[in-house]
Design a protein around this motif. Structure first.
Motif, PDB file in Angstrom:
ATOM      1  N   ALA A   1       0.802  -1.223   0.000  1.00  0.00           N
ATOM      2  CA  ALA A   1       0.000   0.000   0.000  1.00  0.00           C
ATOM      3  C   ALA A   1       0.832   1.269   0.000  1.00  0.00           C
ATOM      4  CB  ALA A   1      -0.948  -0.001   1.201  1.00  0.00           C
ATOM      5  N   ASP A   2       1.968   1.292   0.723  1.00  0.00           N
ATOM      6  CA  ASP A   2       2.732   2.536   0.794  1.00  0.00           C
ATOM      7  C   ASP A   2       3.941   2.549  -0.142  1.00  0.00           C
ATOM      8  OD1 ASP A   2       4.259   0.697   2.133  1.00  0.00           O
ATOM      9  OD2 ASP A   2       4.605   1.930   3.912  1.00  0.00           O
ATOM     10  N   SER A   3       3.922   1.670  -1.156  1.00  0.00           N
ATOM     11  CA  SER A   3       4.973   1.712  -2.166  1.00  0.00           C
ATOM     12  C   SER A   3       4.697   2.835  -3.160  1.00  0.00           C
ATOM     13  CB  SER A   3       5.069   0.376  -2.904  1.00  0.00           C
ATOM     14  OG  SER A   3       3.872   0.116  -3.617  1.00  0.00           O
ATOM     15  N   VAL A   4       5.727   3.225  -3.900  1.00  0.00           N
ATOM     16  CA  VAL A   4       5.560   4.239  -4.938  1.00  0.00           C
ATOM     17  C   VAL A   4       5.002   3.581  -6.191  1.00  0.00           C
ATOM     18  CG1 VAL A   4       6.754   5.928  -6.375  1.00  0.00           C
ATOM     19  CG2 VAL A   4       7.463   5.590  -4.005  1.00  0.00           C
ATOM     20  N   ARG A   5       3.993   4.182  -6.770  1.00  0.00           N
ATOM     21  CA  ARG A   5       3.394   3.616  -7.982  1.00  0.00           C
ATOM     22  C   ARG A   5       4.429   3.493  -9.092  1.00  0.00           C
ATOM     23  NH1 ARG A   5      -0.972   7.083  -6.555  1.00  0.00           N
ATOM     24  NH2 ARG A   5      -0.179   8.675  -7.968  1.00  0.00           N
TER      25      ARG A   5
ATOM     26  N   PRO B   1       7.246 -11.072  -4.177  1.00  0.00           N
ATOM     27  CA  PRO B   1       6.987 -11.115  -2.728  1.00  0.00           C
ATOM     28  C   PRO B   1       8.260 -11.025  -1.890  1.00  0.00           C
ATOM     29  CG  PRO B   1       5.690 -12.775  -3.865  1.00  0.00           C
ATOM     30  CD  PRO B   1       6.661 -12.239  -4.864  1.00  0.00           C
ATOM     31  N   TYR B   2       9.347 -11.647  -2.381  1.00  0.00           N
ATOM     32  CA  TYR B   2      10.598 -11.629  -1.634  1.00  0.00           C
ATOM     33  C   TYR B   2      11.251 -10.251  -1.699  1.00  0.00           C
ATOM     34  CZ  TYR B   2       9.836 -16.614  -1.743  1.00  0.00           C
ATOM     35  OH  TYR B   2       9.278 -17.849  -1.594  1.00  0.00           O
ATOM     36  N   LEU B   3      11.200  -9.623  -2.854  1.00  0.00           N
ATOM     37  CA  LEU B   3      11.735  -8.273  -2.985  1.00  0.00           C
ATOM     38  C   LEU B   3      10.923  -7.279  -2.160  1.00  0.00           C
ATOM     39  CD1 LEU B   3      12.525  -8.290  -6.809  1.00  0.00           C
ATOM     40  CD2 LEU B   3      14.171  -8.360  -4.925  1.00  0.00           C
ATOM     41  N   ARG B   4       9.616  -7.514  -2.056  1.00  0.00           N
ATOM     42  CA  ARG B   4       8.795  -6.646  -1.201  1.00  0.00           C
ATOM     43  C   ARG B   4       9.121  -6.862   0.270  1.00  0.00           C
ATOM     44  NH1 ARG B   4       3.929  -8.503  -4.968  1.00  0.00           N
ATOM     45  NH2 ARG B   4       4.055  -6.883  -6.571  1.00  0.00           N
ATOM     46  N   LEU B   5       9.425  -8.096   0.652  1.00  0.00           N
ATOM     47  CA  LEU B   5       9.877  -8.356   2.019  1.00  0.00           C
ATOM     48  C   LEU B   5      11.141  -7.560   2.328  1.00  0.00           C
ATOM     49  CD1 LEU B   5       9.547 -12.211   2.626  1.00  0.00           C
ATOM     50  CD2 LEU B   5       8.490 -10.407   4.002  1.00  0.00           C
ATOM     51  N   SER B   6      12.023  -7.436   1.338  1.00  0.00           N
ATOM     52  CA  SER B   6      13.281  -6.715   1.502  1.00  0.00           C
ATOM     53  C   SER B   6      13.121  -5.216   1.323  1.00  0.00           C
ATOM     54  CB  SER B   6      14.315  -7.235   0.494  1.00  0.00           C
ATOM     55  OG  SER B   6      14.565  -8.603   0.693  1.00  0.00           O
TER      56      SER B   6
ATOM     57  N   ARG C   1      10.788   0.020  -1.922  1.00  0.00           N
ATOM     58  CA  ARG C   1      10.845   1.246  -1.112  1.00  0.00           C
ATOM     59  C   ARG C   1      12.292   1.442  -0.663  1.00  0.00           C
ATOM     60  NH1 ARG C   1       6.778  -1.296   2.722  1.00  0.00           N
ATOM     61  NH2 ARG C   1       7.373  -3.064   1.404  1.00  0.00           N
ATOM     62  N   PRO C   2      13.157   1.973  -1.533  1.00  0.00           N
ATOM     63  CA  PRO C   2      14.601   1.980  -1.266  1.00  0.00           C
ATOM     64  C   PRO C   2      15.067   2.984  -0.226  1.00  0.00           C
ATOM     65  CG  PRO C   2      14.127   3.091  -3.337  1.00  0.00           C
ATOM     66  CD  PRO C   2      12.833   2.466  -2.889  1.00  0.00           C
ATOM     67  N   ILE C   3      14.186   3.827   0.303  1.00  0.00           N
ATOM     68  CA  ILE C   3      14.630   4.853   1.234  1.00  0.00           C
ATOM     69  C   ILE C   3      15.353   4.253   2.439  1.00  0.00           C
ATOM     70  CG2 ILE C   3      12.293   4.891   2.239  1.00  0.00           C
ATOM     71  CD1 ILE C   3      14.951   7.705   2.260  1.00  0.00           C
ATOM     72  N   GLY C   4      14.895   3.121   2.943  1.00  0.00           N
ATOM     73  CA  GLY C   4      15.547   2.516   4.101  1.00  0.00           C
ATOM     74  C   GLY C   4      16.981   2.105   3.821  1.00  0.00           C
TER      75      GLY C   4
ATOM     76  N   LEU D   1      21.630  -5.707   1.375  1.00  0.00           N
ATOM     77  CA  LEU D   1      21.380  -7.052   1.892  1.00  0.00           C
ATOM     78  C   LEU D   1      20.917  -7.035   3.349  1.00  0.00           C
ATOM     79  CD1 LEU D   1      24.468  -8.748   0.261  1.00  0.00           C
ATOM     80  CD2 LEU D   1      22.079  -9.328  -0.223  1.00  0.00           C
ATOM     81  N   MET D   2      21.584  -6.238   4.184  1.00  0.00           N
ATOM     82  CA  MET D   2      21.218  -6.242   5.600  1.00  0.00           C
ATOM     83  C   MET D   2      19.921  -5.487   5.851  1.00  0.00           C
ATOM     84  SD  MET D   2      22.961  -8.263   7.267  1.00  0.00           S
ATOM     85  CE  MET D   2      22.233  -7.853   8.855  1.00  0.00           C
ATOM     86  N   ARG D   3      19.640  -4.483   5.046  1.00  0.00           N
ATOM     87  CA  ARG D   3      18.328  -3.849   5.164  1.00  0.00           C
ATOM     88  C   ARG D   3      17.247  -4.854   4.786  1.00  0.00           C
ATOM     89  NH1 ARG D   3      14.408  -0.638   1.557  1.00  0.00           N
ATOM     90  NH2 ARG D   3      13.058   0.279   3.146  1.00  0.00           N
ATOM     91  N   GLY D   4      17.506  -5.638   3.721  1.00  0.00           N
ATOM     92  CA  GLY D   4      16.548  -6.658   3.317  1.00  0.00           C
ATOM     93  C   GLY D   4      16.357  -7.725   4.372  1.00  0.00           C
ATOM     94  N   ALA D   5      17.466  -8.193   4.950  1.00  0.00           N
ATOM     95  CA  ALA D   5      17.372  -9.208   6.002  1.00  0.00           C
ATOM     96  C   ALA D   5      16.677  -8.651   7.238  1.00  0.00           C
ATOM     97  CB  ALA D   5      18.770  -9.717   6.356  1.00  0.00           C
ATOM     98  N   GLY D   6      17.024  -7.412   7.599  1.00  0.00           N
ATOM     99  CA  GLY D   6      16.413  -6.793   8.773  1.00  0.00           C
ATOM    100  C   GLY D   6      14.926  -6.561   8.595  1.00  0.00           C
TER     101      GLY D   6
END
Length: 322
Positions: A17-21, A35-40, A44-47, A87-92
């Protein structure tokens, strides 16, 4: 400029819902990977930026503090931190979603995430988290022993953070402790050790995290109140801007001390000062724009912090290369 191109619905295609269109995950990534990329949070690359930028601050300041200056290996440290942040942002984030899947299902903004929406199972998410962490560890092994030790030590903070909102009104402190650890790690990767000058940018980053993540938390304050989740947004309420001014001042003051104690020469000081002015100015701009009762605006301002930190990183980087 604030980004208003935000997807506020939970479409049948599984986007969050809060992703950029129109983000690359929803439009170009193979469907089975989405789904896996959304988990990571790849949509939403800001993180990733917020995790990476303190690494670059720490590396640049370590180079400035080193009389011998930059080396070719520093280029790898900068690049390695980039891959490691992804990678660590994705894992976290995957770990966060595993821990918070019941809470996420009860919050309008997060119930479309892969776990509460049923796009992946908890077992699949755990495997994906392990793969990302293992790859990040391989990168970490190319750094100095001190940096490797710091990288391993950060796992404790990463594990605790998702649960902080259950027992403290200050979960943003735990996020700051974890998200800015790279300032210490990158300094140690260059220098082989850390000192007071390494700790100062770390503390500056923690204050910055309290600033931007309090803004972020205002999106969910109503749902958080219903389900009993704590945050600085709920704690500060109408006094939020007063607290944000304190956090912003603390971040700028600590970074100023970090630069002054680094042994920077006149030219290095000049470029570092330009970065600080830009950093401070961007924080002031955010305060002027902030409406804590506008969730879309809060999300856009949170995302704008990429530019806040990048301004400082660019000028510190120039100073380090002089």
């Amino acid at each position: 400029m604030m980004d208003t191109n935000i997807n506020q619905t939970s479409p049948a295609d599984g986007s969050v819902a809060d992703s950029v269109r129109g983000n690359w995950v929803d439009t170009r990534a193979p469907r089975w990977t989405r789904p896996y990329l959304r988990l990571s949070r790849a949509d939403r690359p800001i993180g990733t930026w917020l995790l990476l930028l303190p690494c670059w601050w720490g590396l640049s300041l370590a180079i400035i503090a080193d009389p011998s200056g930059p080396t070719l290996y520093d280029a790898w440290i900068a690049i390695g931190c980039g891959f490691g942040a992804i990678l660590m942002r994705g894992a976290g984030c995957t770990w966060n979603d595993l821990a918070d899947r019941e809470f996420d299902a009860a919050v309008a903004r997060t119930r479309s995430r892969p776990l509460p929406s049923g796009q992946v199972t908890a077992r699949q998410a755990a495997i994906w988290m392990s793969i990302q962490a293992a790859l990040a560890f391989c990168i970490l092994l190319t750094f100095s022993p001190a940096a490797i030790g710091l990288g391993i030590a950060s796992l404790g903070l990463i594990c605790i953070y998702p649960f902080a909102k259950r027992f403290t009104w200050w979960p943003q402190v735990f996020l700051g402790l974890a998200f800015n650890w790279g300032a210490l790690l990158a300094w140690a990767a260059h220098s082989g050790a850390i000192g007071v000058s390494a700790v100062l940018p770390y503390l500056s980053g923690i204050c910055w995290t309290l600033f931007y993540d309090t803004i972020y938390a205002h999106q969910d304050k109503d749902d958080d109140a219903l389900i009993g989740v704590k945050s600085t947004a709920r704690l500060f309420g109408g006094d939020t801007k007063t607290w944000l001014k304190k956090f912003g001042f603390g971040s700028v003051a600590l970074m100023t001390l970090a630069i002054l104690t680094s042994g920077a020469g006149p030219a290095e000081l000049a470029f570092s000062a330009l970065g600080l002015v830009g950093f401070c100015g961007h924080l002031v701009w955010q305060l002027k724009k902030l409406d804590i009762d506008d969730p879309d605006g809060c999300l856009a301002l949170f995302r704008a912090n990429r530019d806040t930190g990048l301004i400082l990183a660019v000028f510190l980087g120039i100073a380090a290369m002089i």
